[in-house]
Design a protein around this motif. Structure first.
Motif, PDB file in Angstrom:
ATOM      1  N   GLU A 349     -11.791 -34.337   2.840  1.00  0.00           N
ATOM      2  CA  GLU A 349     -12.394 -33.350   3.734  1.00  0.00           C
ATOM      3  C   GLU A 349     -13.069 -32.259   2.914  1.00  0.00           C
ATOM      4  N   ASP A 350     -14.150 -31.711   3.438  1.00  0.00           N
ATOM      5  CA  ASP A 350     -14.917 -30.691   2.714  1.00  0.00           C
ATOM      6  C   ASP A 350     -14.082 -29.466   2.365  1.00  0.00           C
ATOM      7  N   GLN A 351     -13.098 -29.146   3.212  1.00  0.00           N
ATOM      8  CA  GLN A 351     -12.351 -27.904   3.038  1.00  0.00           C
ATOM      9  C   GLN A 351     -11.268 -27.998   1.953  1.00  0.00           C
ATOM     10  N   ASP A 352     -10.986 -29.212   1.428  1.00  0.00           N
ATOM     11  CA  ASP A 352      -9.815 -29.427   0.574  1.00  0.00           C
ATOM     12  C   ASP A 352      -9.799 -28.523  -0.661  1.00  0.00           C
ATOM     13  N   LYS A 353     -10.901 -28.485  -1.407  1.00  0.00           N
ATOM     14  CA  LYS A 353     -10.925 -27.703  -2.647  1.00  0.00           C
ATOM     15  C   LYS A 353     -10.685 -26.228  -2.367  1.00  0.00           C
ATOM     16  N   GLN A 354     -11.295 -25.721  -1.316  1.00  0.00           N
ATOM     17  CA  GLN A 354     -11.134 -24.306  -0.967  1.00  0.00           C
ATOM     18  C   GLN A 354      -9.690 -24.016  -0.576  1.00  0.00           C
ATOM     19  N   MET A 355      -9.088 -24.935   0.156  1.00  0.00           N
ATOM     20  CA  MET A 355      -7.684 -24.743   0.561  1.00  0.00           C
ATOM     21  C   MET A 355      -6.765 -24.684  -0.657  1.00  0.00           C
ATOM     22  N   MET A 356      -7.032 -25.543  -1.642  1.00  0.00           N
ATOM     23  CA  MET A 356      -6.229 -25.538  -2.875  1.00  0.00           C
ATOM     24  C   MET A 356      -6.384 -24.209  -3.593  1.00  0.00           C
ATOM     25  N   SER A 357      -7.626 -23.789  -3.736  1.00  0.00           N
ATOM     26  CA  SER A 357      -7.923 -22.534  -4.426  1.00  0.00           C
ATOM     27  C   SER A 357      -7.247 -21.354  -3.724  1.00  0.00           C
ATOM     28  N   ASP A 358      -7.326 -21.336  -2.410  1.00  0.00           N
ATOM     29  CA  ASP A 358      -6.721 -20.236  -1.633  1.00  0.00           C
ATOM     30  C   ASP A 358      -5.198 -20.211  -1.813  1.00  0.00           C
ATOM     31  N   LEU A 359      -4.582 -21.405  -1.834  1.00  0.00           N
ATOM     32  CA  LEU A 359      -3.130 -21.465  -2.008  1.00  0.00           C
ATOM     33  C   LEU A 359      -2.733 -20.900  -3.368  1.00  0.00           C
ATOM     34  N   PHE A 360      -3.445 -21.296  -4.412  1.00  0.00           N
ATOM     35  CA  PHE A 360      -3.126 -20.785  -5.752  1.00  0.00           C
ATOM     36  C   PHE A 360      -3.235 -19.257  -5.811  1.00  0.00           C
ATOM     37  N   LYS A 361      -4.258 -18.715  -5.175  1.00  0.00           N
ATOM     38  CA  LYS A 361      -4.426 -17.252  -5.165  1.00  0.00           C
ATOM     39  C   LYS A 361      -3.252 -16.572  -4.459  1.00  0.00           C
ATOM     40  N   LEU A 362      -2.826 -17.151  -3.345  1.00  0.00           N
ATOM     41  CA  LEU A 362      -1.703 -16.588  -2.596  1.00  0.00           C
ATOM     42  C   LEU A 362      -0.392 -16.699  -3.379  1.00  0.00           C
TER      43      LEU A 362
END
Length: 483
Positions: A349-362
């Motif tokens: 899914e297109d959102q996957d990379k962004q979701m990973m990045s957001d989780l790491f930041k959190l």
């Protein structure tokens, strides 16, 4: 003496003379068996049950040589923290190569076995704490399903070794598919012996990559295969929060196994700059720097192969540059797949990379425990973590659950996560507790930890103490090379 099932076939000893020095381990005063890995021994087709502990201690200290062994110390070089040094086995002896019942070949090496021509002023000995650390961490890495050298036995020597203080001497028996390193190739290249370099490439291919035997250019084919295995290895380290701590080129195995567990540790609270090594003052080998260092080490490997890449030096340089450029994309792809597995994402899914990045930041913002964050997403258990009360994480988690619904079956995502997210890692404070007690003669905590790490993916309510990160008072954690 009775060789307990050892079947030696010593091919390394037949390589050019510059690559090793034949010599026996230095005898120790009073060897005593601390631990013997019977499960590993059985898988190797070995049986030490007919020997007394004292007889086994004589074998694993090097005091008594096994029939068929041909002891030697290997020569190699290494870039240590970026500086090129002529090295070699300064405190290790390769007894030989054992052929197991499946016809697989294993190096049997004694670590801490005394001075060699490569000791560079060192005493050639090892201390009990670092040898037990290598035992527990290498076994943990194995059960986490990551390629690694393994530990067969640890014995004390009855002698002290002098470091900052007096420590109990010990010898570790290490098992490896080989001890060929990037530094082995650097050594032969530094000697400018092209014939020996060709022999070494052929030997590495025959031993680890037989599918390349008919390759048009064996050096190029070998490099590509080693690069792929190193990428897989480092991605796997990062999957379980492992920090090798001393990724010098002499600690990068050609086989793709984790090797040399000195100042290694597992990251609790997520921070890519995490460093545990007492000598890594600038974070060269920090958790998040491991991919870059992997590429840097492989560039040194490519340099050592220059004479075999092409007869024209400029063309060789161009070939090497092109090869090393492939690393970043290959690594990014493997890392992305690994993270998808950790998060249970089956479709693309297109959102996957962004979701990973957001989780790491959190995770970073909230100093979240790396291992427990991913296990929380599976089982909802995550005591007293600041992350869970962060409104941004609550939104992220809701989005992630929606994302999982795009998998054909949501339970498949959870099954995937359970295979790739360990519940148990050897927590640093637990390792230190076990090593400290062992140094005082109590091996029970060490043996308990050995049992816990054998099933890292299996929930066990009785072992919750092994899932907790170090208390705040223990968070400033340092590890040492043990040399």
């Amino acid at each position: 003496m009775n060789n307990s099932g050892f079947k030696f076939d010593n091919t390394y000893a037949n390589l050019p003379e510059i690559m090793a020095t034949k010599l026996s381990p230095v005898a120790v005063k009073k060897p005593e068996l601390v631990i013997l890995n019977h499960d590993l021994a059985k898988s190797l087709g070995l049986d030490f049950s007919k020997h007394s502990d004292q007889e086994n201690a004589e074998i694993f200290s090097g005091n008594k040589l096994i029939d068929g062994s041909l002891p030697l110390a290997q020569a190699y070089c290494g870039h240590q923290f970026g500086h090129f040094v002529m090295l070699g086995d300064g405190r290790a002896i390769l007894l030989g190569e054992h052929i197991d019942p499946k016809n697989q070949r294993w190096d049997i090496q004694l670590k801490g076995s005394g001075k060699t021509p490569y000791s560079r002023g060192g005493d050639g000995r090892a201390a009990l704490g670092p040898m037990l650390r290598e035992y527990i961490i290498s076994e943990a890495i194995h059960f986490l399903n990551i390629p690694t050298t393994r530990s067969l036995a640890v014995v004390t020597t009855g002698e002290d070794v002098l470091r900052e203080t007096k420590l109990k001497g010990a010898v570790l028996t290490r098992i490896a598919s080989s001890h060929l390193r990037v530094g082995t190739f650097q050594y032969v290249a530094a000697k400018q012996d092209i014939s020996a370099l060709k022999t070494l490439v052929d030997y590495a291919i025959e031993r680890h990559y037989p599918e390349l035997l008919q390759a048009q250019n064996k050096a190029i084919a070998l490099f590509k295969s080693v690069m792929k295995r190193q990428i897989e290895l480092i991605v796997n380290w990062m999957r379980v929060s492992f920090i090798h701590g001393v990724m010098n080129t002499d600690n990068m195995s050609i086989s793709g196994e984790s090797i040399d567990y000195g100042p290694c540790a597992f990251m609790d609270h997520y921070d890519t700059k995490t460093v545990f090594s007492s000598i890594d003052h600038y974070g060269r080998y920090a958790y998040g720097s491991q991919p870059i260092i992997g590429q840097w080490n492989l560039a040194r490997f490519a340099e050592s192969l220059f004479p075999l890449l092409d007869e024209d030096e400029k063309k060789s340089e161009g070939i090497a540059n092109d090869l090393i450029k492939e690393y970043e994309e290959l690594f990014a792809d493997k890392f992305h797949v690994m993270m998808k597995n950790k998060l249970g994402m089956i479709s693309d899914e297109d959102q996957d990379k962004q979701m990973m990045s957001d989780l790491f930041k959190l995770m970073h913002k909230n100093q979240a425990d790396y291992t427990n964050t991913f296990r929380y997403l599976i089982n909802g258990k995550f005591p007293q973590e600041k992350l869970l009360n962060d409104p941004d994480f609550i939104i992220w988690e809701a989005e992630w659950k929606k994302r999982l619904s795009k998998n054909q079956k949501s339970e498949d995502g959870y099954q995937l996560m359970m295979k790739h997210n360990p519940l148990f890692i050897p927590r640093n404070h637990k390792v230190e507790e076990a090593l400290s007690a062992a140094d005082d003669g109590d091996i029970s905590k060490f043996l308990s930890l050995c049992e816990v790490i054998k099933k890292p993916y299996t929930e066990d309510v009785n072992l919750e103490e092994f899932t907790k990160p170090a208390p705040a008072s223990d968070r400033v954690y340092k590890t040492y090379c043990g040399t």
